[in-house]
Design a protein around this motif. Sequence first.
Motif, PDB file in Angstrom:
ATOM      1  N   GLN A   1       0.844  -1.176   0.117  1.00 35.02           N
ATOM      2  CA  GLN A   1      -0.023   0.115  -0.177  1.00 35.02           C
ATOM      3  C   GLN A   1       0.825   1.074   0.197  1.00 35.02           C
ATOM      4  N   GLY A   2       0.396   2.507  -0.148  1.00 37.32           N
ATOM      5  CA  GLY A   2       0.946   3.728  -0.400  1.00 37.32           C
ATOM      6  C   GLY A   2       2.183   3.871  -1.215  1.00 37.32           C
ATOM      7  N   GLU A   3       3.122   4.645  -0.438  1.00 40.94           N
ATOM      8  CA  GLU A   3       4.309   4.987  -1.324  1.00 40.94           C
ATOM      9  C   GLU A   3       5.233   3.703  -1.872  1.00 40.94           C
ATOM     10  N   SER A   4       5.247   2.714  -0.861  1.00 45.45           N
ATOM     11  CA  SER A   4       6.051   1.410  -1.026  1.00 45.45           C
ATOM     12  C   SER A   4       5.513   0.670  -2.423  1.00 45.45           C
ATOM     13  N   GLN A   5       4.002   0.515  -2.305  1.00 46.94           N
ATOM     14  CA  GLN A   5       3.325   0.180  -3.457  1.00 46.94           C
ATOM     15  C   GLN A   5       3.871   0.840  -4.760  1.00 46.94           C
ATOM     16  N   THR A   6       3.872   1.986  -4.846  1.00 47.47           N
ATOM     17  CA  THR A   6       4.395   2.751  -6.107  1.00 47.47           C
ATOM     18  C   THR A   6       5.731   2.333  -6.486  1.00 47.47           C
ATOM     19  N   GLU A   7       6.546   2.281  -5.288  1.00 45.89           N
ATOM     20  CA  GLU A   7       8.000   2.266  -5.376  1.00 45.89           C
ATOM     21  C   GLU A   7       8.626   0.888  -6.035  1.00 45.89           C
ATOM     22  N   ILE A   8       7.770  -0.107  -5.372  1.00 45.99           N
ATOM     23  CA  ILE A   8       7.948  -1.397  -5.726  1.00 45.99           C
ATOM     24  C   ILE A   8       7.259  -1.971  -7.270  1.00 45.99           C
ATOM     25  N   GLY A   9       6.015  -1.085  -7.461  1.00 45.91           N
ATOM     26  CA  GLY A   9       5.574  -1.288  -8.665  1.00 45.91           C
ATOM     27  C   GLY A   9       4.259  -2.306  -8.612  1.00 45.91           C
ATOM     28  N   ILE A  10       3.963  -2.415  -7.301  1.00 45.71           N
ATOM     29  CA  ILE A  10       2.784  -3.596  -7.163  1.00 45.71           C
ATOM     30  C   ILE A  10       1.432  -3.004  -7.749  1.00 45.71           C
ATOM     31  N   THR A  11       0.830  -3.609  -8.514  1.00 41.51           N
ATOM     32  CA  THR A  11      -0.327  -3.389  -9.228  1.00 41.51           C
ATOM     33  C   THR A  11      -1.601  -3.600  -8.218  1.00 41.51           C
ATOM     34  N   ALA A  12      -2.708  -2.922  -8.704  1.00 41.41           N
ATOM     35  CA  ALA A  12      -3.808  -3.077  -7.824  1.00 41.41           C
ATOM     36  C   ALA A  12      -4.183  -4.441  -7.477  1.00 41.41           C
ATOM     37  N   GLN A  13      -4.360  -5.364  -8.607  1.00 41.02           N
ATOM     38  CA  GLN A  13      -4.488  -6.621  -8.346  1.00 41.02           C
ATOM     39  C   GLN A  13      -3.614  -7.491  -7.592  1.00 41.02           C
ATOM     40  N   GLN A  14      -2.375  -7.112  -7.637  1.00 42.06           N
ATOM     41  CA  GLN A  14      -1.366  -7.857  -6.583  1.00 42.06           C
ATOM     42  C   GLN A  14      -1.867  -7.402  -5.131  1.00 42.06           C
ATOM     43  N   ALA A  15      -2.045  -5.944  -4.907  1.00 40.43           N
ATOM     44  CA  ALA A  15      -2.211  -5.474  -3.911  1.00 40.43           C
ATOM     45  C   ALA A  15      -3.522  -6.266  -2.988  1.00 40.43           C
ATOM     46  N   ALA A  16      -4.468  -6.271  -3.896  1.00 36.71           N
ATOM     47  CA  ALA A  16      -5.571  -6.871  -3.303  1.00 36.71           C
ATOM     48  C   ALA A  16      -5.485  -8.376  -2.906  1.00 36.71           C
TER      49      ALA A  16
END
Length: 150
Positions: free
Chosen positions: A40-55
């Motif tokens: 989630q958040g900044e780390s999600q963006t930095e890592i490049g985690i997609t919304a599907q992966q995050a869910a």
Amino acid sequence: MPCAHDVDAAQADARAGSAADNSRGRPPAREEHRPWKFWQGESQTEIGITAQQAAAIEQIFQGALPKLEAAKERIDKLEATLSKTIQDNTADLATVSEQVDRLEAARAELSKTRTLMLYRMRALLSPDQRAKLQALWEAGRAKQGAPSGR
């Protein structure tokens, strides 16, 4: 990446109140006792985690959370019992040994649950994302003065 030895650190203390969203870009300080939601958040963006992966990662986390919370409660109770037994200084060695065995078994179960949860989460990431996650984790640990390379 967090390892099983960090059981009493951020993610291991996953209690209902401590499961609050920690979506900052770095792992939380040990004193905060909250899971670092790297998806989630900044780390999600930095890592490049997609919304599907995050869910999917959040689903893994939420699925493991009740077991982690129950294990932590059990550990707290067993630690309190052992502390009282030691403080009273009246139990025989076999009783103390049995209490230590129960406590260490509970810690091992928590560690196993947490490690398997993290492994399942990492399996959803690409090799590049795992490398970025590792780098973020190590940067956060370095800021806390903790050893890296886990």
